[in-house]
Design an enzyme around this catalytic site. Sequence first.
Site, mmCIF file in Angstrom:
data_model
loop_
_atom_site.group_PDB
_atom_site.id
_atom_site.type_symbol
_atom_site.label_atom_id
_atom_site.label_comp_id
_atom_site.label_asym_id
_atom_site.label_seq_id
_atom_site.Cartn_x
_atom_site.Cartn_y
_atom_site.Cartn_z
ATOM 1 N N ALA A 37 0.868 -1.170 -0.129
ATOM 2 C CA ALA A 37 -0.013 0.000 -0.064
ATOM 3 C C ALA A 37 0.969 1.255 -0.070
ATOM 4 C CB ALA A 37 -0.934 0.150 1.248
ATOM 5 N N THR A 42 -0.060 2.310 8.833
ATOM 6 C CA THR A 42 -1.332 2.475 9.520
ATOM 7 C C THR A 42 -1.206 4.009 10.160
ATOM 8 O OG1 THR A 42 -1.830 0.493 10.155
ATOM 9 C CG2 THR A 42 -2.983 1.900 11.571
ATOM 10 N N GLY A 177 -15.823 0.303 22.812
ATOM 11 C CA GLY A 177 -14.180 0.352 23.294
ATOM 12 C C GLY A 177 -13.940 1.794 23.438
ATOM 13 N N TYR A 180 -7.929 4.161 23.459
ATOM 14 C CA TYR A 180 -7.530 5.182 22.867
ATOM 15 C C TYR A 180 -8.306 5.855 21.729
ATOM 16 C CZ TYR A 180 -2.584 4.558 24.584
ATOM 17 O OH TYR A 180 -1.113 4.436 25.521
ATOM 18 N N GLU A 200 -18.192 0.267 26.917
ATOM 19 C CA GLU A 200 -16.929 -0.361 27.054
ATOM 20 C C GLU A 200 -17.030 -1.707 28.257
ATOM 21 O OE1 GLU A 200 -13.430 -0.081 26.868
ATOM 22 O OE2 GLU A 200 -13.482 -1.543 28.238
ATOM 23 N N ALA A 264 -13.567 -0.190 18.224
ATOM 24 C CA ALA A 264 -12.181 -0.049 18.520
ATOM 25 C C ALA A 264 -11.991 -0.802 19.953
ATOM 26 C CB ALA A 264 -12.143 1.620 18.616
ATOM 27 N N ASP A 306 4.798 -3.233 15.821
ATOM 28 C CA ASP A 306 3.381 -4.114 16.533
ATOM 29 C C ASP A 306 3.691 -5.453 16.536
ATOM 30 O OD1 ASP A 306 2.775 -1.354 16.679
ATOM 31 O OD2 ASP A 306 0.799 -1.628 15.538
ATOM 32 N N HIS A 438 7.785 30.919 33.324
ATOM 33 C CA HIS A 438 6.371 31.320 33.872
ATOM 34 C C HIS A 438 5.811 32.333 32.907
ATOM 35 C CE1 HIS A 438 3.619 32.069 36.982
ATOM 36 N NE2 HIS A 438 3.824 33.533 36.721
HETATM 37 P P1 NAD Z 1 -7.222 -0.267 23.306
HETATM 38 O O1 NAD Z 1 -6.707 -1.353 23.729
HETATM 39 O O2 NAD Z 1 -6.591 1.078 23.654
HETATM 40 O O3 NAD Z 1 -8.867 -0.055 23.600
HETATM 41 C C1 NAD Z 1 -9.659 -1.084 23.544
HETATM 42 C C2 NAD Z 1 -10.965 -1.036 24.271
HETATM 43 O O4 NAD Z 1 -11.996 -2.106 23.982
HETATM 44 C C3 NAD Z 1 -10.573 -1.404 25.838
HETATM 45 O O5 NAD Z 1 -11.035 -0.476 26.833
HETATM 46 C C4 NAD Z 1 -11.289 -2.842 26.053
HETATM 47 O O6 NAD Z 1 -11.766 -3.177 27.315
HETATM 48 C C5 NAD Z 1 -12.440 -2.532 25.167
HETATM 49 N N1 NAD Z 1 -13.322 -3.589 24.607
HETATM 50 C C6 NAD Z 1 -12.597 -4.873 24.007
HETATM 51 N N2 NAD Z 1 -13.476 -5.713 23.660
HETATM 52 C C7 NAD Z 1 -14.871 -5.128 23.853
HETATM 53 C C8 NAD Z 1 -16.340 -5.599 23.721
HETATM 54 N N3 NAD Z 1 -16.338 -6.559 23.328
HETATM 55 N N4 NAD Z 1 -17.045 -4.688 24.033
HETATM 56 C C9 NAD Z 1 -16.865 -3.529 24.649
HETATM 57 N N5 NAD Z 1 -15.617 -3.012 24.917
HETATM 58 C C10 NAD Z 1 -14.592 -3.881 24.487
HETATM 59 O O7 NAD Z 1 -7.336 -0.361 21.583
HETATM 60 P P2 NAD Z 1 -7.825 0.721 20.572
HETATM 61 O O8 NAD Z 1 -8.480 1.948 21.123
HETATM 62 O O9 NAD Z 1 -8.524 -0.064 19.490
HETATM 63 O O10 NAD Z 1 -6.229 1.111 19.974
HETATM 64 C C11 NAD Z 1 -5.524 0.085 19.461
HETATM 65 C C12 NAD Z 1 -4.044 0.459 19.447
HETATM 66 O O11 NAD Z 1 -3.816 1.574 18.802
HETATM 67 C C13 NAD Z 1 -3.585 0.972 20.905
HETATM 68 O O12 NAD Z 1 -3.325 -0.250 21.840
HETATM 69 C C14 NAD Z 1 -2.762 1.777 20.857
HETATM 70 O O13 NAD Z 1 -1.374 0.941 20.832
HETATM 71 C C15 NAD Z 1 -2.899 2.459 19.334
HETATM 72 N N6 NAD Z 1 -3.338 3.756 19.626
HETATM 73 C C16 NAD Z 1 -2.450 4.610 20.015
HETATM 74 C C17 NAD Z 1 -3.073 5.954 20.010
HETATM 75 C C18 NAD Z 1 -2.181 7.077 20.675
HETATM 76 O O14 NAD Z 1 -0.820 6.627 20.717
HETATM 77 N N7 NAD Z 1 -2.712 8.256 20.929
HETATM 78 C C19 NAD Z 1 -4.051 6.266 19.492
HETATM 79 C C20 NAD Z 1 -4.882 5.266 19.049
HETATM 80 C C21 NAD Z 1 -4.643 4.067 18.748
#
Ligand code: NAD
Length: 468
Positions: A37, A42, A177, A180, A200, A264, A306, A438
Amino acid sequence: MNEISADVVIVGGGPGGYSAAIACARHGLSTILIESAELGGTCLNVGCIPSKALIHASDRFNDVAGPDLTELGISSARPTIDLARTVAWKDGLVQKLRSGVSSLIANAEVEHVRGWGTIVDGKTVLVGDVVVHAQHLVLAAGSRATELRDLPFGGSVISSTEALMLDNVPESLVVVGAGYIGLELGTAFRKLGADVTVVEMANRILPAFDAQLTLPVVHRLTHLGIDVRTGSRVVAPGPSGRGVTVEDRDGETSIVDGEKTLVAVGRVPATSGWNLESLDLTRDGSFVRVDSRCRTSMTGVYAIGDLTGEPMLAHRAMAQAEVVAEVIAGGDARFDHRAVPSVCFTDPEVFSVGLSPDDAAALGIDSVIGVAPLRSNGRALTLGRPDGLVRVVADPGRGVVLGIQAVGAGVAELSSAAALAIEMGATLEDLTFTIQAHPTLGEAFHDAATTAAARIVGTRASAVPAAR
Ligand code: NAD
């Protein structure tokens, strides 16, 4: 069959892969980068960069559309949002950065082979009808969004990739979810005008951060009118395919309706679909196990990013890229960083570098903690956002800083100073006696360190800071 060869072949052109390619070339190694791609992976194409652009646009829209500016004596006519134009602006930024990466790759004389790479053996990758041979193979294929078995992607069920390409703000959005992605994008769409419900499974939002850090985010989500349902699991789509069916902690089911459903729920390493399983690699669960030099269990085969485990963050992959290039070039580099910062671009932003109080306790390490609430910080008050805090975790013996965390509007930019402090082995005294300008948010480092130091008997810095 066409055959080409190089010192190094890298599979995957994301932040890990392209950085490794450039670093290998810098070390004088001939390098082939395989990516089907766009370069950038990503993060650049459908993750970090476009999401931050959308968050920025939603913040600006919310500033003028929301009630928060009225207190400052500012009012404006009701604004409108043309999301297709916002997305086009965001795409322009992505394109600009992507061409930057392409230029770096070209200038480094890295050969970019476009196409899907399939592993043949530890020194050979097949791309269409091109056989690529190399002495060293670097696996940098990244990760993909986790799909829920009961709610597969398709139709109104979208991943963050599709959420970043919508040309209309949905009237209602269900976010599955509260991690993040869910909270960053859920908040952005709420600010753009959608009715947002977050479902969540865990008992609180952002389970990766502790409750002291997430409380200001909880308050802000409520203030913005986002409906957050914790302890709730998605068990099926909603009736007629819209929204979701949710089961709460008491086993009660309910329907959450939404025009779109953003799933997510985490990411998984991209270990399938390219014959990776044919290599005899030791795994850590679903991840590829590597040592501190990014070497896998097979000689000449390396992995970064990753694929190799948590935290799945672009900057960790880029740091590993430098290590792997130096190791392949015969150097002695190791990935032995004291801390990998993690930043969540929610409202307010949250970051953590190094050990949190819970991490220290789990490791059996004694710690002393200092917290500086931002309500005592002049800059936070003048920004109209005194919600938040900076927290310093230190060893009670010599006062070495073990971790720094913060939550507050704009604190993401403070994470660099926190990372530098920890990487350089700063003590509480160093933080206390560093002169911070400051009025800035950075003064909270001083205040938190002073508070922590006051808890250690016999240190010079013992005064608890007053509001300023
Ligand atoms: P995440 O792991 O941050 O959050 C996933 C959430 O989904 C968790 O709180 C979990 O408890 C919940 N969950 C799981 N299964 C579920 C269900 N069946 N029903 C309801 N809730 C459920 O994952 P993400 O938000 O998908 O992000 C993926 C990855 O991408 C992150 O681990 C991070 O490494 C990366 N990311 C980083 C940033 C950043 O650095 N600012 C931003 C976005 C993504």
